[in-house]
Design an enzyme around this catalytic site. Structure first.
Site, PDB file in Angstrom:
ATOM      1  CD  GLU A 209       5.022  -2.875   5.286  1.00  0.00           C
ATOM      2  OE1 GLU A 209       4.946  -2.448   6.444  1.00  0.00           O
ATOM      3  OE2 GLU A 209       4.159  -3.601   4.767  1.00  0.00           O
ATOM      4  CG  HIS A 233      -1.943   2.013   3.622  1.00  0.00           C
ATOM      5  ND1 HIS A 233      -2.851   2.697   4.390  1.00  0.00           N
ATOM      6  CD2 HIS A 233      -1.522   0.975   4.389  1.00  0.00           C
ATOM      7  CE1 HIS A 233      -2.966   2.097   5.573  1.00  0.00           C
ATOM      8  NE2 HIS A 233      -2.185   1.044   5.594  1.00  0.00           N
TER       9      HIS A 233
HETATM   10  C1  BG6 Z   1      -0.862  -1.259   8.022  1.00  0.00           C
HETATM   11  C2  BG6 Z   1      -0.816  -2.667   7.491  1.00  0.00           C
HETATM   12  O1  BG6 Z   1      -2.063  -0.647   7.674  1.00  0.00           O
HETATM   13  O2  BG6 Z   1       0.215  -0.517   7.500  1.00  0.00           O
HETATM   14  C3  BG6 Z   1       0.515  -3.312   7.812  1.00  0.00           C
HETATM   15  O3  BG6 Z   1      -1.863  -3.421   8.047  1.00  0.00           O
HETATM   16  C4  BG6 Z   1       1.661  -2.448   7.345  1.00  0.00           C
HETATM   17  O4  BG6 Z   1       0.603  -4.596   7.222  1.00  0.00           O
HETATM   18  C5  BG6 Z   1       1.494  -1.018   7.830  1.00  0.00           C
HETATM   19  O5  BG6 Z   1       2.863  -3.005   7.823  1.00  0.00           O
HETATM   20  C6  BG6 Z   1       2.539  -0.116   7.209  1.00  0.00           C
HETATM   21  O6  BG6 Z   1       2.498   1.144   7.815  1.00  0.00           O
HETATM   22  P1  BG6 Z   1       3.794   2.049   7.931  1.00  0.00           P
HETATM   23  O7  BG6 Z   1       3.309   3.297   8.575  1.00  0.00           O
HETATM   24  O8  BG6 Z   1       4.792   1.298   8.748  1.00  0.00           O
HETATM   25  O9  BG6 Z   1       4.287   2.265   6.532  1.00  0.00           O
END
Ligand code: BG6
Length: 476
Positions: A209, A233
């Site tokens: 990210e 995740h």
């Molecule tokens: C969330 C986390 O569950 O998922 C965040 O708490 C993270 O820290 C986010 O940024 C990422 O999700 P995505 O859908 O943007 O990949």
């Protein structure tokens, strides 16, 4: 296809998640015709506001986060919204909320609140007679902080609801490309025979990210990347990539197989994990400033090498990494196949490997690296070329209309389909594996390695693979 008529109550209906994701998502489903005439959405929160004020708040949120829209459609959607002020820990508002609910429609209660309120809400939903054995409850992450707290949450929820009524969200499971992992693996004959330790050298899972933790510091500093991203995740991605084929695409069939993967994970040696924390650069504060804790030892990055002790994967390492403030936003899974057992072209042809890369976001798609002859008269020289498919190009406009993770998952709740939700035992197993790692860091007083914002993470993370003679794929 429209879902059945429903009453959806969103506790925490004025909160960030509701305004950014849940309600804009519901609006898009409404726009696409999936929400039936009789669907109603009721925001419930502590604030003492009236229906009109709530509707105005959500109108602004949808306009901001819901993408392009037709103002008339938005008016119609807003007309479906209602609001009740409730006291999660007391008696206030519950009778009022009950009087808004209708008979004969699906009832779903979304707990978009901190886990400390789950028990109180569940108890009142039953106590005041708002929920029965057919109602559904949706709970957000974080589902606990460790194994003990996750167990306690499961016990509390199950005092009031059956497992079949509890929808634990991991929004990664709602992503189109994450589901596509299953389609690729189990819808094709081509890959599955090679999907094992005999043919696969290793697998890399990256969720990189660019965002920082500014604004969420209070929560994040108590969690860190391991709890915030890996336990849920990345673990889910690992399960979908590594699991045995489920007999059917049905909730327990899929979840049983995922659970077996988590249970077959070996404990991780601490030499095989690298934690990192981003530093300040010229223009931006670093992690510690963002969380307002100058001595924080929480990780904003983690990379690790895992092994799965089962027949399929013994001997094939899985490398996982995730972090904030990295060079690019890129989530992908790379399956790196082994070298051919013998090169008929001799040593000068070099070594070449097939790599199947599944890009989860952005630019969703798949690339298969294939070895071919370098064109021209220079003899049998080999090069690797990509067989590249971007879903947007391959599917055209159809690829644009895919629901985002939250939209899809909420519709699944209304349909009563738990396949893309985590079962209680799955969450507990993931914490049971995560806990000793975090406890080990605490016991050793581990301090994360600093890394530059905009980089690929700490040097040590690169070394984690280099020392095995392997290399991370570039984060681009
Ligand atoms: C969330 C986390 O569950 O998922 C965040 O708490 C993270 O820290 C986010 O940024 C990422 O999700 P995505 O859908 O943007 O990949």
């Amino acid at each position: 296809i429209p879902v059945d008529p429903f009453d959806l109550v969103i506790f925490g209906g004025t909160g960030d998640l509701a305004r950014r994701k849940i309600l804009p998502g519901l609006f898009r489903r409404f726009n696409s015709g999936q929400m039936p005439e009789e669907a109603r959405i009721i925001g419930a929160a502590r604030s003492d506001m009236d229906r009109q004020a709530f509707q105005n708040m959500i109108r602004e949120a949808v306009a901001e986060f819901g993408g392009p829209h037709d103002p008339e459609a938005l008016d119609e959607f807003i007309g479906r919204l209602d609001y009740v002020a409730v006291d999660a820990m007391g008696d206030g508002g519950w009778e009022d909320l009950k009087s808004k609910l209708r008979e004969g429609v699906v009832r779903a209660f979304y707990f978009s609140v901190g886990p400390s309120l789950f028990g109180a809400l569940a108890e009142r939903l039953r106590g005041f007679g708002l929920a029965d054995d057919d109602s559904r409850v949706v709970v957000e992450k974080p589902f606990g902080h460790d194994l003990a707290s996750a167990r306690a949450l499961n016990v509390t929820l199950r005092e009031h609801f059956h497992e079949e009524q509890i929808y634990r969200i991991d929004h990664y499971l709602g992503k189109e490309t994450v589901q596509n992992l299953m389609a690729v693996r189990f819808g094709n004959m081509l890959f599955e025979p090679l999907w094992n330790a005999q043919y696969v050298d290793h697998i890399q899972i990256t969720v990189a990210e660019t965002v920082d933790v500014g604004g969420r510091g209070g929560y994040y500093d108590k969690s860190g990347a391991m709890r915030d991203m890996v336990q849920n995740h990345l673990m889910q991605l690992l399960c979908l990539i590594a699991m045995e084929p489920p007999a059917r695409f049905e909730p327990d069939s899929v979840r049983d197989e995922k659970l077996k993967v988590i249970r077959a994970l070996d404990p991780v040696d601490y030499h095989q994990i690298v934690r990192g924390q981003y530093e300040a650069d010229d223009s931006q504060p670093g992690y510690r400033a963002h969380v307002d804790n100058p001595r924080s030892t929480t990780e904003s990055f983690v990379a690790m090498k895992l092994s799965i002790s089962n027949w399929r994967w013994a001997g094939t390492p899985f490398y996982l990494r995730t972090g904030k403030k990295l060079r690019a936003r890129a989530s992908e899974i790379a399956v790196v196949f082994k070298d051919a057992p013998h090169s008929i072209f001799g040593p000068e042809a070099g070594t070449h490997r097939n790599v199947l890369t599944i890009r989860l976001q952005p630019n969703e798609g798949m690339t298969l690296g294939v070895t071919i002859k370098e064109p021209g008269p220079g003899g049998m020289r080999l090069i690797d070329v990509p067989l590249d498919m971007s879903f947007a190009d391959a599917l055209g406009p159809d690829a644009e209309d895919v629901p985002d993770a939250y939209e899809r998952l909420i519709m699944d709740v209304i349909r009563g389909n738990q396949t893309l939700f985590m079962r209680g035992d799955e969450v507990e197993a993931a914490w049971a594996w995560t806990d000793p790692i975090i406890e080990g860091w605490t016991a050793r007083g581990d301090v994360p390695k600093p890394y530059d914002a905009g980089s690929s993470g700490p040097e040590d993370a690169l070394m984690l693979m280099h020392k095995d003679g392997r290399k991370w794929r570039d984060i681009r």
